[in-house]
Each structure stands twice: as C-alpha cells, then as structure tokens.
Scaffold this motif. Structure first.
Motif: not given
Lengths: 249, 182
Positions: A56-62, A67-69, A73-86, B37-40
C-alpha cells in the motif's frame, strides 16, 4: 502418498532462516520430492503475488501532515495523542461508557482498577523515557547489589529485590528514586545489549500476582507482584526477552 | 531543531511500510493514515530510547501498538453499534469490521489483473490478524524472523509457525477460489 515433511520447515527454508546443515538437507530433499517442490513453488507464487498486489502507498499528503505534526512537537511537546473515534451524539458516548463499564468483569470496581493501571502504565513509561533523555539516569551507580540495596534502605521504607543477573545477560547498572502514580518508588536499572531496563517497585495491595505483558507507545512492559511488592519492568527490549525477568528476580 | 531532522531522515523513508502495516491491521486507508501520524509522533517522543541499528522494526512495532490500541477502542465502541450491523452483516463477516474499501490503486499498484488482486487481498484480509500481520511483515516488509519477533513481541518459533499457517490458509483459499472459477 503425500510427503509428511513439516510445512514450518519448508516455510523457514523458503525464508532462508534455517541453519546451514538443515538448509542443505531440506534443499536436497526438495530437489527429490515432488510434493515438497510443489509446496515451495506455491509459497513462492504467493510471495510474488503479495509483493505485486498487497503493498500500500499512503496518499501524497500524509508525508506533509506528519512533518508538520513533528514540527509542532518541537515547539509544544507532550499533549496526549490518540487518533480520535467519532461519536456522533451524547447518547452514543454515554452508551459507550455504560457498555464498557458493564462489560468489564466486576463492573465499576474493575473500571476503576483499569483506570489506575492505565495511569501506572503511562507513568512508568513516561518516567522511563525521561530517564533515557538524561545523560545519567541513576542516583547510585554500581553493579554490586551490596552497594545498591543499602542505598535504597536509607531512602524508602520497603525492600525491593535487587539481583545481580549478569550471568543471564542482564547487567545491573544502578538505581534511583522516581515518582509513579503520585508515590515515591524505587527503580533498579539493568541493561541488556543496548537496551536500558527500568524496574520500578513499590508496596502492593496483594502478596503475589502472575506476570502480565503490555506495550505502550513503543515500549514494552512486564509487571508482576511478589512478596507484597509490585514490579514494573519497562524497556524497548523485545517482550520475549523482557518476560525472562520475573523468573530471574 | 537538529533532533527532528535526524528523526525525519531516519523515519520518513519507512512511511509506506508503516502505512502498509497499519492498513492491513485496520483495513481502512483513512484510519491507517491517522495511525501512522500518531505512531510517528510517539516514535519521535520516544526517540531518545532508540538504541539500535535499524529503525524500521522499532518503528513498525510502534505502528502495530497504535493500531491494536485503536482496534480495541473501536471494538468497545462497536458494542453499541453492533446490534444494527449484525442485521446487515453478510454470513462469515464479523460485525463492526470494515470490508476492503474499493480504492482505485495507482498505476504502480496495478501489477496484477483486477480480479486476481481482489481475490488475493480479500483472502489476506480474511486471515486472523495474528497470521495476517506476520505475512505482511515477512512478504511485504521483508523483515527477518528475529525482527518480526521483536515487532510482535513473541518468540521466533511463534513467528515461524504463524507464517507457515498463514501461507497454508492463503494457499487453500486461493486454490478453492480457482476451483470455483473452473
């Protein structure tokens, strides 16, 4: 008559994971056995098809989003991260809470216990990561239990196991104090190859419990209780090897 | 910061591998991208703890952890929605698990005829996750048994037996399909 050669062995042969003498033996057998060469051919065909169709290949935007995310991190690290369920409505969200509490064995108490275990898990991993970021993660540095154990005795009112495990490939490095779930705990530090292993310990509510394994944010955790003391071993060492610890300590 | 650049240089080349593993675990492109993204981010935060030569297995272990956490969260949620889905599920389909979405693969992915490819991907998707993930790690990511063992947190013997079983199940499904076509 179908050959009864083990599929596992043929599979490992295909992957080049047999030792040299087994490899030669299997190669000789396969050359002479029609059943086994068919199996090997089928497995090769499967590999080729998977490689041709299942990648599989990820979409071009990933790449850009990641990188943006990372920059954030280097500016404001460590808010807990979890992919959100809707969840589309409050009703559904409330129902989820009810169901997850009811389905856990023991209901509400079990949910509280799980929440506490989650906190402990999060704290030990965070403490471990913090210690790795520092140059000197120990307050007492010694591979001699006769130095490390008394160091703790003066600073905490319980007695964690401190073993010299060098014979089994875990090098005692030293110890320190830390905080987990709001309480002061002991940490005995081991190393295997390049992996640091922190073994956190504190007085437990029960005398003994069997080892449990878990993984969290890329770190592996093995926890157990013995003689009234809860132990939590955290490391990026793989779980198979980390699970050797409870029996050794 | 130099640290981020070092991490990016090491980790970004493996993004398709990360996406492939995540996709085959959660079987949704959109969710797989969130998981990558989360994993990275988690990998970057834990980067100080990486002390090996090869970042790929370490990274894939994190992707796997995040994917399984996501799946168990969704399972808890599906206790609420599964009543409806159970009515509409096809025989043999587990409620709450998505079918393979009808993505249009890019030209570089169309290396099999469409019918073949669908059959193969469906067969892979139908495997239990424990067998599916070792096949992905071996056949698509080309990890050694030892590295696979590290990613899934199990002994090498388990890796070997799951690979053999996964291959056997796939082989059987594809042979049966071929016989049905005949």
């Amino acid at each position: 008559m179908v050959c009864d050669r083990s599929r596992e062995q043929l599979s490992a042969y295909l992957d080049g994971e047999l030792d040299e003498s087994s490899r030669r033996e299997v190669a000789a057998h396969v050359a002479a056995c029609r059943d086994c060469s068919k199996v090997i051919d089928d497995m090769r065909g499967l590999r080729a098809s998977l490689a041709a169709g299942a990648r599989m290949r990820a979409s071009a935007g990933l790449g850009d989003r990641v990188r943006m995310a990372l920059q954030k991190e280097t500016v404001a690290p460590a808010a807990p991260v979890r992919p959100r369920l809707k969840t589309s409505s409050w009703q559904q969200a409330a129902a989820v809470i009810l169901v997850s509490l009811a389905s856990a064995s023991g209901g509400w108490m079990a949910a509280m216990r799980t929440a506490r275990v989650d906190r402990i898990e999060r704290d030990v991993v965070t403490a471990h990561m913090r210690s790795l970021a520092q140059g000197m993660p120990m307050q007492v540095a010694s591979n001699d239990t006769h130095n490390v154990k008394p160091w703790f005795a003066g600073r905490i009112d319980f007695s964690p196991r401190v073993n010299n495990l060098a014979a089994t490939g875990f090098d005692l490095i030293g110890g320190r104090l830390d905080f987990v779930d709001g309480r002061r705990v002991s940490v005995v530090i081991y190393k295997r190859r390049l992996h640091w292993i922190d073994v956190y310990a504190w007085p437990a509510g029960q005398a003994a419990s069997p080892p449990k394994a878990a993984s969290s944010t890329g770190y592996n955790i093995v926890s157990w209780t013995r003689d009234g003391i809860a132990y939590w071993a955290v490391s990026d060492l793989n779980l198979a090897e980390l699970q050797e610890l409870p029996a050794l300590m | 910061m130099r640290h981020v650049q070092v991490f990016e240089q090491l980790a970004v080349p493996h993004m398709d591998a990360a996406f492939t593993l995540a996709y085959w675990l959660v079987r949704s492109r959109h969710d797989a991208e969130d998981i990558v993204q989360d994993a990275y981010i988690r990998a970057y935060r834990g980067f100080a703890g990486f002390a090996g030569n090869d970042i790929k297995p370490w990274l894939l272990a994190i992707v796997r952890n995040v994917a399984y956490r996501w799946l168990s969260d969704r399972k808890r949620l599906s206790n609420v929605v599964s009543f409806d889905e159970a009515f509409h599920a096809e025989p043999g389909e587990e409620p709450g698990i998505a079918r393979i979405p009808a993505d249009t693969p890019g030209p570089e992915e169309q290396l099999l005829r469409d019918g073949e490819r669908t059959r193969l991907l469906d067969a892979l998707a139908a495997l239990p996750p424990a067998l599916r993930e070792v096949l992905v790690l071996r056949e698509l990511e080309e990890l050694s048994y030892r590295d696979i063992a590290g990613v899934i947190g199990a002994p090498v013997g388990t890796v070997m037996s799951r690979l053999a079983r996964g291959r056997e199940q796939l082989r059987r499904v594809l042979i049966e399909d071929a016989l049905k076509e005949a």
